[in-house]
Design a protein around this motif. Structure first.
Motif, PDB file in Angstrom:
ATOM      1  N   VAL A 136     -45.692 -27.278 -58.553  1.00 28.57           N
ATOM      2  CA  VAL A 136     -46.721 -28.179 -59.068  1.00 28.57           C
ATOM      3  C   VAL A 136     -46.221 -28.882 -60.331  1.00 28.57           C
ATOM      4  O   VAL A 136     -46.395 -30.090 -60.493  1.00 28.57           O
ATOM      5  CB  VAL A 136     -48.023 -27.408 -59.357  1.00 28.57           C
ATOM      6  N   ARG A 137     -45.602 -28.132 -61.227  1.00 24.53           N
ATOM      7  CA  ARG A 137     -45.113 -28.726 -62.477  1.00 24.53           C
ATOM      8  C   ARG A 137     -44.067 -29.793 -62.205  1.00 24.53           C
ATOM      9  O   ARG A 137     -44.106 -30.886 -62.788  1.00 24.53           O
ATOM     10  CB  ARG A 137     -44.520 -27.644 -63.381  1.00 24.53           C
ATOM     11  N   ARG A 138     -43.139 -29.515 -61.314  1.00 27.10           N
ATOM     12  CA  ARG A 138     -42.061 -30.466 -61.035  1.00 27.10           C
ATOM     13  C   ARG A 138     -42.552 -31.702 -60.302  1.00 27.10           C
ATOM     14  O   ARG A 138     -41.856 -32.707 -60.251  1.00 27.10           O
ATOM     15  CB  ARG A 138     -40.948 -29.788 -60.231  1.00 27.10           C
ATOM     16  N   ARG A 139     -43.735 -31.642 -59.738  1.00 24.09           N
ATOM     17  CA  ARG A 139     -44.304 -32.818 -59.077  1.00 24.09           C
ATOM     18  C   ARG A 139     -45.227 -33.586 -60.022  1.00 24.09           C
ATOM     19  O   ARG A 139     -46.025 -34.410 -59.585  1.00 24.09           O
ATOM     20  CB  ARG A 139     -45.061 -32.414 -57.812  1.00 24.09           C
ATOM     21  N   GLY A 140     -45.130 -33.299 -61.306  1.00 24.22           N
ATOM     22  CA  GLY A 140     -45.893 -34.044 -62.279  1.00 24.22           C
ATOM     23  C   GLY A 140     -47.227 -33.433 -62.629  1.00 24.22           C
ATOM     24  O   GLY A 140     -48.058 -34.071 -63.264  1.00 24.22           O
ATOM     25  N   GLY A 141     -47.450 -32.176 -62.213  1.00 22.81           N
ATOM     26  CA  GLY A 141     -48.688 -31.503 -62.582  1.00 22.81           C
ATOM     27  C   GLY A 141     -49.707 -31.392 -61.474  1.00 22.81           C
ATOM     28  O   GLY A 141     -50.718 -30.698 -61.617  1.00 22.81           O
ATOM     29  N   THR A 142     -49.472 -32.074 -60.350  1.00 21.63           N
ATOM     30  CA  THR A 142     -50.373 -31.966 -59.199  1.00 21.63           C
ATOM     31  C   THR A 142     -49.550 -31.894 -57.920  1.00 21.63           C
ATOM     32  O   THR A 142     -48.405 -32.356 -57.871  1.00 21.63           O
ATOM     33  CB  THR A 142     -51.323 -33.170 -59.093  1.00 21.63           C
ATOM     34  N   ALA A 143     -50.136 -31.319 -56.896  1.00 25.36           N
ATOM     35  CA  ALA A 143     -49.471 -31.267 -55.593  1.00 25.36           C
ATOM     36  C   ALA A 143     -50.528 -31.113 -54.509  1.00 25.36           C
ATOM     37  O   ALA A 143     -51.570 -30.483 -54.727  1.00 25.36           O
ATOM     38  CB  ALA A 143     -48.493 -30.094 -55.533  1.00 25.36           C
ATOM     39  N   THR A 144     -50.270 -31.706 -53.369  1.00 30.41           N
ATOM     40  CA  THR A 144     -51.169 -31.535 -52.236  1.00 30.41           C
ATOM     41  C   THR A 144     -50.818 -30.239 -51.519  1.00 30.41           C
ATOM     42  O   THR A 144     -49.748 -29.648 -51.735  1.00 30.41           O
ATOM     43  CB  THR A 144     -51.042 -32.704 -51.250  1.00 30.41           C
ATOM     44  N   PHE A 145     -51.729 -29.813 -50.653  1.00 31.92           N
ATOM     45  CA  PHE A 145     -51.471 -28.595 -49.885  1.00 31.92           C
ATOM     46  C   PHE A 145     -50.192 -28.740 -49.057  1.00 31.92           C
ATOM     47  O   PHE A 145     -49.373 -27.825 -48.997  1.00 31.92           O
ATOM     48  CB  PHE A 145     -52.653 -28.290 -48.970  1.00 31.92           C
ATOM     49  N   GLY A 146     -50.017 -29.907 -48.422  1.00 28.18           N
ATOM     50  CA  GLY A 146     -48.830 -30.122 -47.602  1.00 28.18           C
ATOM     51  C   GLY A 146     -47.543 -30.051 -48.411  1.00 28.18           C
ATOM     52  O   GLY A 146     -46.536 -29.510 -47.940  1.00 28.18           O
TER      53      GLY A 146
END
Length: 304
Positions: free
Chosen positions: A8-18
């Motif tokens: 989640v952190r490496r994706r900018g703080g958010t991530a989808t379930f997929g």
């Protein structure tokens, strides 16, 4: 659980379930949710805590969720998760909450129902307000999801006036739905701002039975750039695939430059210097013609 948080952190703080499920197990996601390591902020969208409810904050303030907070609710990938809800209120309205509770923006014709700005409006708000890389990340994501198209974005950006309108038009002109992550968008933004042309997102390199796709490719120079965010290369199979892919690209004349999250985010000068050296044909440059000549020379030498 720390693995889930790192994704989640490496994706900018958010991530989808997929996005999470592609890397970690369903059990790890459920455990991280149960223990508060991540929190669900919208349907199928997760973030790191603390995550103040932006919709409740907007209602309390008498405005709407906007900018990066709205981008997150729409499921757009963002470069950085805002540390507090971003809310837009009607121009002239006084602040109701403490500055510690939310970040306020003012605009004309803002409903006060505590809702969220629309998808196109959200992209434009981010493009005109934040640095180029952050705005481009949101715009790329919106195009990738297919919720807006490039012509729609260009027209809307062209109609803007006032502060940030030129920045928004620049983002609209550069936005590309082929970009697959915020880190790729940031890497591309570095090239654009440095005036380095010729790189396309997600270039497919195909030769007979071999096929590979690179994050950014320069077809004329046979130069590929990859933004390596959080991913697993720890298994022997993954290492073998990675090495074989790199070798297959190399023997077909392509040079591959790989940059980590830390490189792109914290040492952009080094990244640009490396790309400039490679585009200038620094030591190690080769092309398919050179390879063919070398092979022919070796065959001739073997016959002597």
């Amino acid at each position: 659980m720390s693995e889930v948080a790192e994704v989640v952190r490496r994706r900018g703080g958010t991530a989808t379930f997929g996005q999470l499920r592609a890397i970690v197990s369903l059990r790890a996601i459920r455990t991280a949710l149960d223990r508060g390591v991540i929190t669900r902020i919208a349907k199928g969208v997760y973030a790191l805590p603390p995550a103040t409810d932006p919709l409740a904050t907007a209602r309390a303030q008498g405005g709407v969720v906007s900018h990066l907070s709205a981008a997150v609710l729409h499921g757009f990938a963002v470069l950085d998760l805002p540390d507090k809800p971003q809310v837009t209120v009607p121009r002239g309205q006084h602040r109701r909450l403490s500055p510690l509770d939310c970040q306020l923006f003012w605009a004309d014709h803002v409903p006060s129902d505590g809702g969220c700005t629309g998808k196109l409006r959200t992209v434009l708000d981010c493009a005109r307000t934040f640095p180029f890389a952050a705005g481009l990340s949101v715009a790329d994501s919106a195009l990738r999801l297919g919720v807006i198209d490039r012509s729609q974005l260009a027209v809307a950006a062209g109609e803007l006036a006032g502060p940030g309108s030129r920045r928004a038009r620049r983002v609209a002109a550069a936005a590309d739905g082929r970009s697959e992550s915020p880190l790729e968008s940031v890497l591309r933004s570095l090239l654009i701002e440095a005036g380095i042309d010729g790189f396309e997102p997600q270039v497919v390199i195909r030769d007979g039975a071999f096929s590979a796709r690179v994050d950014l490719g320069h077809r004329e120079l046979l130069l590929a750039l990859e933004a390596d965010s959080f991913a697993h290369h720890g298994t022997r199979n993954a290492l073998t695939r990675d090495c074989r892919r790199h070798t297959n690209l190399t023997i077909r004349g392509w040079r591959l430059l790989r940059f980590s999250w830390e490189d792109v985010m914290f040492d952009p000068e080094w990244v640009l210097d490396a790309v400039c050296q490679a585009t200038a044909g620094s030591a190690g440059h080769h092309n398919p013609h050179d390879i063919g000549v070398a092979r022919g020379t070796r065959r001739a030498a073997g016959r002597l």
